[in-house]
Structure formats: structure tokens, C-alpha cells
Design a protein around this motif. Structure first.
Motif: not given
Ligand code: FE2
Length: 300
Positions: A196-198, A17-19, A109-112, A102-104
Motif C-alpha cells: 500500500q502507498a499513502l 496499491p503498488h507492486a 490524481t487530477p492536477g498532480l 508514481f506515474r500511475a
């Protein structure tokens, strides 16, 4: 199953999700104002046509003279794909909000670990389709308006040949990859709604179909140290191949060899080892209101 043969932290296509929508970034008024002030040299305007085998042909547009509201109308009525590059400088307010999103996603996402982010704001006509391609980066597609169907394919040699990647990374060709209708059996299909972000595995090939509505998305790409090393290695391989060499594929190289080839690519780029062949694309049209496809031919 991982969809890509390159190690990356994103194992498969995923929706977050994004705002950005409720912050008002995708309204007609806001978009018309942004189009009015956005630097002309940061516009890419494309018109894609497809034959029955799914093969694409591309026409490119100049920014033209329409004001923001007229250009918006041309996109909403036509068959255009308009890309505003460098959102980080062209629209800092949207960029700041998108980086917070993006930071969220990165935290989840581990390792990103991104070392550089850049953004393109994409405004596209209700029936626009983006051809099969890959991005030499990670991507988060923040969808803000309309509906899009995104097709994500495996990143193996059959769908993403390294020789084609070399040509793209070395800017010898635009981003299109060899495409076969048979690939459709291998696609993961995701319908995106505003808010939504993909994300998808780094380098995974993809294509996009708008679902009958004017669409607005922010496409954010990001480099990591592994993508920077691999892109450099692909560039070095492209130079070697242009000189008759037969370089080893990068997917058989470990981190030290990738890093060495990245270092070599920096020197090769400084020397201008390969001419950028896509820097000076001839423009075919300019956007126009109340004409077929929203495009008027140039230089006819
Ligand atoms: Fe893409």
C-alpha cells in the motif's frame, strides 16, 4: 473538508496499491546487499525518544563499520530509524519501479504535475516512531514491509505555523514542528500494510508509529510548481524575519506574489543569506548488534 490551507491536488489522505513488494525489493538478502554498497554519506541514522507529553529528543548516528547483514540485524533488533537518501542514484532499479508506480498515482490524481521527484528508503526498527513533522514537498509513502500507523493532521496555522515552516525550509532547524498531545483529536489515522502507498495533502503534518515489526518503506517526495513557489516564498520570508521584518504569511499571497518571492529566494540563496544550521550535526552513536537499542555511544 480539505486538510490543508495550501491549494494542492490531493484533498485528503488516500491509499493506493503498488507492486514493489512482489518485485523482491524488500527481502533481507536484497536489503543487506543494498546496505553494503550504499554510499555512507547518504545515510541518516536516528534514534528518537519521547517524554510523557509526546515531546521528542533526537540522537543521530554515524554509518559505522557494520557490514550490510549486521546493520540490517541491528535495525531489526534495535530502536533505529535509518534513512537512505537519493534512492534515484543509490538504487536505480528500485527507483525506476517506484517512478512507474508514481506515474500511475499521478494519472489518477487530477492536477498532480510533479517537476522533480526524489526518494528515501527507510528501514526502521519494530518500535520506532517518527515525530510530528511536515515535508516541504508532496509525498508518496510506498510501504513495503512490516506495519505502520500513519497519523495525518490538518495543515492549518494551529497545526502548521508558517514561522516554523520558514525555519525548516531555510534549514535553520530539523523538520520537527511544535507538537501538542491535543492534536491527536484532529488526526486521521491510517494503518499501512505492505503493497500500500499513502498520499496526503501537500505540507500536511504527520507522524508514524511502527506496529511491532521491522518496517521498510520508500518515501518519495515530489515538487510541483506551486510547492516550489511556496517554498521559495517561505525562504524569502525567513530571511526577512531574520532581519527584523514581519513578512505577510504566504497563505495570503496569490500566485504572482509567490512567484516573485520564489525568484527573490534564488538570489538570496546564491548570496548565502542564511547559514545552514543543520549541515554539521554532531553524531552521537553508531549502530551495533546485540546492544540496547542497536546503538553504541560514540566519543564516550
Ligand atoms: Fe514525512
Amino acid at each position: 473538508m480539505s486538510q490543508t490551507r495550501y491549494a494542492g491536488p490531493i484533498r485528503e489522505a488516500a491509499v493506493h496499491p503498488h507492486a514493489l513488494v512482489e518485485q523482491g525489493f524488500a527481502t533481507d538478502e536484497m536489503l543487506a546487499a543494498v546496505l553494503d554498497r550504499y554510499p555512507a554519506e547518504l545515510f541518516d541514522i536516528n534514534l528518537y525518544d519521547y517524554d510523557e507529553a509526546g515531546q521528542v529528543s533526537l540522537r543521530t548516528g554515524a554509518r559505522g563499520r557494520l557490514d550490510g547483514a549486521e546493520l540490517l540485524a541491528a535495525i531489526q533488533q534495535g530502536r533505529l530509524w535509518v534513512n537512505l537518501r537519493e534512492v534515484e542514484t543509490g538504487w536505480p532499479e528500485l527507483w525506476a519501479a517506484a517512478m512507474a508506480e508514481f506515474r500511475a498515482i499521478a494519472r489518477a490524481t487530477p492536477g498532480l504535475k510533479a517537476i522533480r521527484n526524489a526518494g528515501q528508503l527507510i528501514l526502521s526498527s519494530p518500535r520506532a516512531r517518527v515525530p510530528y513533522h511536515f515535508d516541504a514537498a508532496g509525498v508518496v509513502l510506498f510501504h513495503m514491509r512490516g506495519r505502520k500507523r500513519v497519523f495525518v493532521y490538518p495543515g492549518d496555522e494551529a497545526h502548521l505555523p508558517e514561522q516554523s515552516m520558514e525555519l525548516v525550509v531555510a534549514r535553520q532547524t530539523t523538520e520537527e514542528l511544535p507538537y501538542d498531545l491535543a492534536f491527536e483529536a484532529d488526526a486521521r489515522v491510517v494503518d499501512l500494510e505492505p503493497g500500500q502507498a499513502l498520499t496526503w495533502p501537500i505540507y500536511a503534518p504527520h507522524r508514524v508509529e511502527n506496529l511491532d515489526r521491522f518496517c521498510v518503506s520508500l518515501s518519495m517526495d515530489f515538487q510541483t510548481w506551486p510547492t516550489r513557489f511556496r517554498n521559495g516564498a517561505l525562504y524569502t520570508n525567513a530571511v526577512a524575519r531574520s532581519r527584523g521584518g514581519r513578512p505577510r504569511p504566504t497563505d495570503r499571497m496569490g500566485p504572482p506574489e509567490l512567484a516573485a518571492r520564489w525568484a527573490a529566494s534564488l538570489a538570496l540563496k546564491r548570496m548565502g543569506a542564511l547559514e545552514n544550521r543543520i549541515a554539521h550535526l554532531e553524531r552521537d552513536f553508531e549502530p551495533a548488534v546485540d546492544v540496547p537499542d542497536g546503538a553504541r555511544a560514540l566519543g564516550a
